[in-house]
Design an enzyme around this catalytic site. Structure first.
Site, short mmCIF file in Angstrom:
data_model
loop_
_atom_site.label_atom_id
_atom_site.label_comp_id
_atom_site.label_asym_id
_atom_site.label_seq_id
_atom_site.Cartn_x
_atom_site.Cartn_y
_atom_site.Cartn_z
N GLU A 57 0.90 -1.39 0.00
CA GLU A 57 -0.24 0.02 0.09
C GLU A 57 0.78 1.29 0.00
OE1 GLU A 57 -3.45 2.26 2.55
OE2 GLU A 57 -2.84 0.36 3.11
N LYS A 111 -2.29 -1.94 -3.42
CA LYS A 111 -3.37 -1.04 -2.51
C LYS A 111 -3.02 0.54 -2.95
CE LYS A 111 -6.21 -0.06 1.40
NZ LYS A 111 -6.75 -0.76 2.73
#
Length: 339
Positions: A178, A220
């Site tokens: 992420e 992500k």
């Protein structure tokens, strides 16, 4: 199963053409802020009751394939004594775990941040696996200013993400990578696109250096958006900018890109996800939303047991709408329709 087979099985269980990931990994300070909005004390009992509500929602597994949990949640059980991770998997929702320990200032790079938590990561992952976790999540954040992120900020954060991802895969845990370019600021969408592209190039270069298997990870990222202090961008503009950056920087080998909501409201996050999927790409394009899924749930629940059923309905509706958006089939009038 060997390690590679475990990783591939988790990817198979989490990546499809309909479902997204529920981010329910708020740290203790963050969940307190969420509860403050409904005047509810953040006790362990209340946190467990709320997260039990999320995972016990009937039918949620039709729209959600994985749930990111906070460390505390892996040790919690519902009122019937069933571990929350087990409740998730009963609906074929794969349980995962947030493993980073928050951010601190990056030394030598004013304005940049770096995420803590690599110390003893392998030992912690081993313990989480025993409690049912099959994937993990690590977040690096990138504030945008006239000079940030710096070259050092890009390099250091990418190296940390890659180190984390390689450690996960070595233990048979699928890493969610992420890198979040923050919405804070008054920058235009073109500046966000520029920074996001730089970030993703640095991240995938580092992942390659660490030998991370791209087919067995999930990305992500943020959507490409103007800063909060700037104008609002139309969904087609967001979609075009986002897909352009992803096509330049993300290898097609990555099976799924699950966008974070990053401060967008529930409807805004759904509308933009839908526009992105109407363009499409070589990856599955899905969501990994926290607040954008949970905000209507908290507002409905208010901490009262009598509101649980209505709160579950609110969660199921938001998850269903995001499933439709994930297929490019969402329409704004669905917000008020009976689904």
């Amino acid at each position: 199963m060997n390690t590679s087979q475990k990783l591939q099985q988790t990817i198979h269980d989490m990546v499809d053409e309909r479902r997204g990931i529920l981010a329910a990994d708020e740290s203790s300070p963050t969940i307190k802020k969420r509860f403050d909005t409904i005047n509810l004390e953040s006790t362990e009992e209340n946190r467990c009751a709320y997260r039990s509500l999320l995972l016990d929602t009937p039918g949620l597994g039709e729209f959600i394939s994985g749930v990111i949990l906070f460390e505390e949640t892996l040790d919690q059980k519902n009122a019937a004594g069933t571990p929350l991770a087990e409740i998730a998997w009963k609906q074929k929702i794969v349980p995962g775990i947030k493993v980073d320990k928050g951010t601190e200032k990056l030394v030598g790079s004013p304005g940049d941040l770096i995420t803590k938590g690599l110390d003893s990561l392998a030992d912690r992952l081993t313990a989480y696996i025993e409690k049912g976790a099959r994937f993990a999540k690590w977040r690096e954040v990138y504030p945008i200013t006239a000079v940030n992120p710096t070259p050092l900020g890009l390099h250091a954060n990418a190296q940390r993400l890659a180190h984390y991802a390689a450690t996960c895969q070595e233990l048979g845990v699928v890493p969610i990578v992420e890198p979040e370019v923050l919405m804070d600021g008054d920058h235009e969408i073109d500046r966000c696109a520029e920074v996001t592209e730089q970030v993703l190039f640095a991240v995938f270069q580092a992942l390659q250096q660490y030998g991370v298997t791209l087919e067995q990870m999930i990305l992500k990222p943020n959507m490409v958006l103007p800063g909060k202090g700037c104008r609002t961008a139309a969904p087609d503009e967001v979609a075009e900018a986002t897909i352009r950056v992803l096509r330049r920087a993300v290898p097609a080998a990555v099976p799924s890109i699950n966008f974070l909501s990053g401060g967008q409201g529930p409807e805004e996050a759904t509308v933009n996800l839908n526009a992105i999927n109407q363009i499409g790409g070589p990856w599955q394009l899905s969501s990994s939303y926290g607040r954008a899924l949970q905000q209507p749930v908290l507002a409905t629940w208010q901490g009262h047991p009598g509101n649980v059923a209505a709160a579950e309905t609110a969660l199921l509706k938001r998850a269903r709408l995001n499933s439709l958006a994930r297929q490019g089939l969402y329409q704004p009038d669905m917000e008020t329709a009976q689904l």
